[in-house]
Design a protein around this motif. Structure first.
Motif, PDB file in Angstrom:
ATOM      1  N   MET A   1       2.604  47.609  30.881  1.00 36.03           N
ATOM      2  CA  MET A   1       1.623  46.877  31.636  1.00 36.03           C
ATOM      3  C   MET A   1       2.353  45.805  32.442  1.00 36.03           C
ATOM      4  O   MET A   1       3.227  45.123  31.941  1.00 36.03           O
ATOM      5  N   ARG A   2       1.977  45.659  33.688  1.00 39.00           N
ATOM      6  CA  ARG A   2       2.549  44.612  34.518  1.00 39.00           C
ATOM      7  C   ARG A   2       2.153  43.261  33.972  1.00 39.00           C
ATOM      8  O   ARG A   2       1.062  43.068  33.475  1.00 39.00           O
ATOM      9  N   ASN A   3       3.041  42.299  34.093  1.00 35.51           N
ATOM     10  CA  ASN A   3       2.765  40.945  33.653  1.00 35.51           C
ATOM     11  C   ASN A   3       2.269  40.133  34.841  1.00 35.51           C
ATOM     12  O   ASN A   3       2.934  39.244  35.332  1.00 35.51           O
ATOM     13  N   VAL A   4       1.078  40.459  35.304  1.00 37.96           N
ATOM     14  CA  VAL A   4       0.494  39.810  36.470  1.00 37.96           C
ATOM     15  C   VAL A   4      -0.765  39.086  36.030  1.00 37.96           C
ATOM     16  O   VAL A   4      -1.714  39.715  35.577  1.00 37.96           O
ATOM     17  N   LEU A   5      -0.769  37.762  36.129  1.00 38.09           N
ATOM     18  CA  LEU A   5      -1.947  37.006  35.755  1.00 38.09           C
ATOM     19  C   LEU A   5      -3.030  37.193  36.795  1.00 38.09           C
ATOM     20  O   LEU A   5      -2.770  37.202  37.988  1.00 38.09           O
ATOM     21  N   GLY A  64     -25.883  45.079  39.943  1.00 43.00           N
ATOM     22  CA  GLY A  64     -25.998  43.720  39.449  1.00 43.00           C
ATOM     23  C   GLY A  64     -24.758  43.200  38.754  1.00 43.00           C
ATOM     24  O   GLY A  64     -24.755  42.088  38.249  1.00 43.00           O
ATOM     25  N   GLN A  65     -23.712  43.983  38.723  1.00 41.03           N
ATOM     26  CA  GLN A  65     -22.455  43.572  38.092  1.00 41.03           C
ATOM     27  C   GLN A  65     -21.504  43.053  39.157  1.00 41.03           C
ATOM     28  O   GLN A  65     -21.400  43.642  40.229  1.00 41.03           O
ATOM     29  N   ASP A  66     -20.795  41.983  38.860  1.00 40.30           N
ATOM     30  CA  ASP A  66     -19.872  41.394  39.826  1.00 40.30           C
ATOM     31  C   ASP A  66     -18.476  41.989  39.766  1.00 40.30           C
ATOM     32  O   ASP A  66     -17.813  42.116  40.774  1.00 40.30           O
ATOM     33  N   ASP A  67     -18.011  42.329  38.591  1.00 40.67           N
ATOM     34  CA  ASP A  67     -16.622  42.748  38.411  1.00 40.67           C
ATOM     35  C   ASP A  67     -16.609  44.018  37.574  1.00 40.67           C
ATOM     36  O   ASP A  67     -16.611  43.959  36.343  1.00 40.67           O
ATOM     37  N   VAL A  68     -16.607  45.171  38.254  1.00 38.37           N
ATOM     38  CA  VAL A  68     -16.709  46.457  37.562  1.00 38.37           C
ATOM     39  C   VAL A  68     -15.514  47.335  37.923  1.00 38.37           C
ATOM     40  O   VAL A  68     -15.130  47.441  39.089  1.00 38.37           O
ATOM     41  N   VAL A  69     -14.953  47.960  36.904  1.00 39.82           N
ATOM     42  CA  VAL A  69     -13.914  48.971  37.079  1.00 39.82           C
ATOM     43  C   VAL A  69     -14.498  50.284  36.577  1.00 39.82           C
ATOM     44  O   VAL A  69     -15.032  50.346  35.467  1.00 39.82           O
ATOM     45  N   SER A 106      -5.031  49.935  28.440  1.00 33.18           N
ATOM     46  CA  SER A 106      -4.451  48.998  29.405  1.00 33.18           C
ATOM     47  C   SER A 106      -5.500  48.003  29.884  1.00 33.18           C
ATOM     48  O   SER A 106      -5.257  46.793  29.949  1.00 33.18           O
ATOM     49  N   PHE A 107      -6.669  48.507  30.226  1.00 37.11           N
ATOM     50  CA  PHE A 107      -7.764  47.643  30.681  1.00 37.11           C
ATOM     51  C   PHE A 107      -8.128  46.632  29.599  1.00 37.11           C
ATOM     52  O   PHE A 107      -8.245  45.435  29.870  1.00 37.11           O
ATOM     53  N   LEU A 108      -8.302  47.112  28.375  1.00 41.56           N
ATOM     54  CA  LEU A 108      -8.722  46.227  27.287  1.00 41.56           C
ATOM     55  C   LEU A 108      -7.662  45.193  26.945  1.00 41.56           C
ATOM     56  O   LEU A 108      -7.979  44.014  26.720  1.00 41.56           O
ATOM     57  N   ASN A 109      -6.412  45.609  26.902  1.00 46.09           N
ATOM     58  CA  ASN A 109      -5.327  44.651  26.641  1.00 46.09           C
ATOM     59  C   ASN A 109      -5.261  43.590  27.731  1.00 46.09           C
ATOM     60  O   ASN A 109      -5.070  42.408  27.440  1.00 46.09           O
ATOM     61  N   PRO A 117      -4.641  44.592  34.825  1.00 51.25           N
ATOM     62  CA  PRO A 117      -4.026  45.805  34.288  1.00 51.25           C
ATOM     63  C   PRO A 117      -3.360  46.642  35.375  1.00 51.25           C
ATOM     64  O   PRO A 117      -3.736  46.585  36.539  1.00 51.25           O
ATOM     65  N   ASP A 118      -2.368  47.405  34.965  1.00 51.40           N
ATOM     66  CA  ASP A 118      -1.742  48.396  35.834  1.00 51.40           C
ATOM     67  C   ASP A 118      -2.271  49.759  35.389  1.00 51.40           C
ATOM     68  O   ASP A 118      -1.592  50.505  34.689  1.00 51.40           O
ATOM     69  N   LEU A 119      -3.511  50.053  35.762  1.00 48.39           N
ATOM     70  CA  LEU A 119      -4.184  51.237  35.240  1.00 48.39           C
ATOM     71  C   LEU A 119      -3.463  52.533  35.591  1.00 48.39           C
ATOM     72  O   LEU A 119      -3.306  53.410  34.739  1.00 48.39           O
ATOM     73  N   ILE A 120      -3.028  52.656  36.821  1.00 42.26           N
ATOM     74  CA  ILE A 120      -2.349  53.894  37.227  1.00 42.26           C
ATOM     75  C   ILE A 120      -0.984  54.001  36.549  1.00 42.26           C
ATOM     76  O   ILE A 120      -0.634  55.044  35.990  1.00 42.26           O
TER      77      ILE A 120
END
Length: 136
Positions: A1-5, A64-69, A106-109, A117-120
């Protein structure tokens, strides 16, 4: 996983979409590893449903969701194509295809660590030919 805040931490909602119950079973597998996940929604295209049925369920999950993946099972498949159409019509979510368990983890971590997350990358990193790793 990338360490990107992440610039500003908002708890994202994850929506898994698939042909059949793959999305529901993938969520259950993730919960075996990571515990209960109330912020994961699933939308399954069932055998007796058409694209219109799936679209109604999908829109209900993301509206109605603001931040959805959104993670879809198959690029070019009906769930992905319906979500892409909603996205093209102004939907506000990130859509990825080829979902697998490493992508969900990855998403959950990343959520727990307040990171992006770096999903790909993490999804690809979880794919390996184990025979090349295990020497006989």
């Amino acid at each position: 996983m990338r360490n990107v805040l992440k610039e500003s931490f908002d708890r994202s909602k994850l929506v898994l979409i698939s042909h059949g119950q793959l999305c529901e079973e993938l969520k259950k597998s993730a919960e075996m590893i990571m515990g209960p996940q109330d912020d994961i929604a699933t939308v399954a295209l069932l055998p007796n449903e058409g694209p219109e049925d799936f679209q109604a369920k999908f829109k209900a999950a993301v509206e109605g969701q603001d931040d959805v993946v959104v993670l879809a099972d198959l690029k070019g498949g009906t769930p992905n194509n319906v979500a892409a159409r909603v996205l093209a019509e102004g939907g506000k979510f990130d859509l990825y295809s080829g979902m697998n368990l490493p992508m969900v983890i990855s998403f959950l971590n990343a959520q727990m660590l307040d990171m992006k997350p770096d999903l790909i990358g993490d999804g690809k990193a979880g794919i390996a030919y184990i025979n090349d790793i295990v020497k006989h």
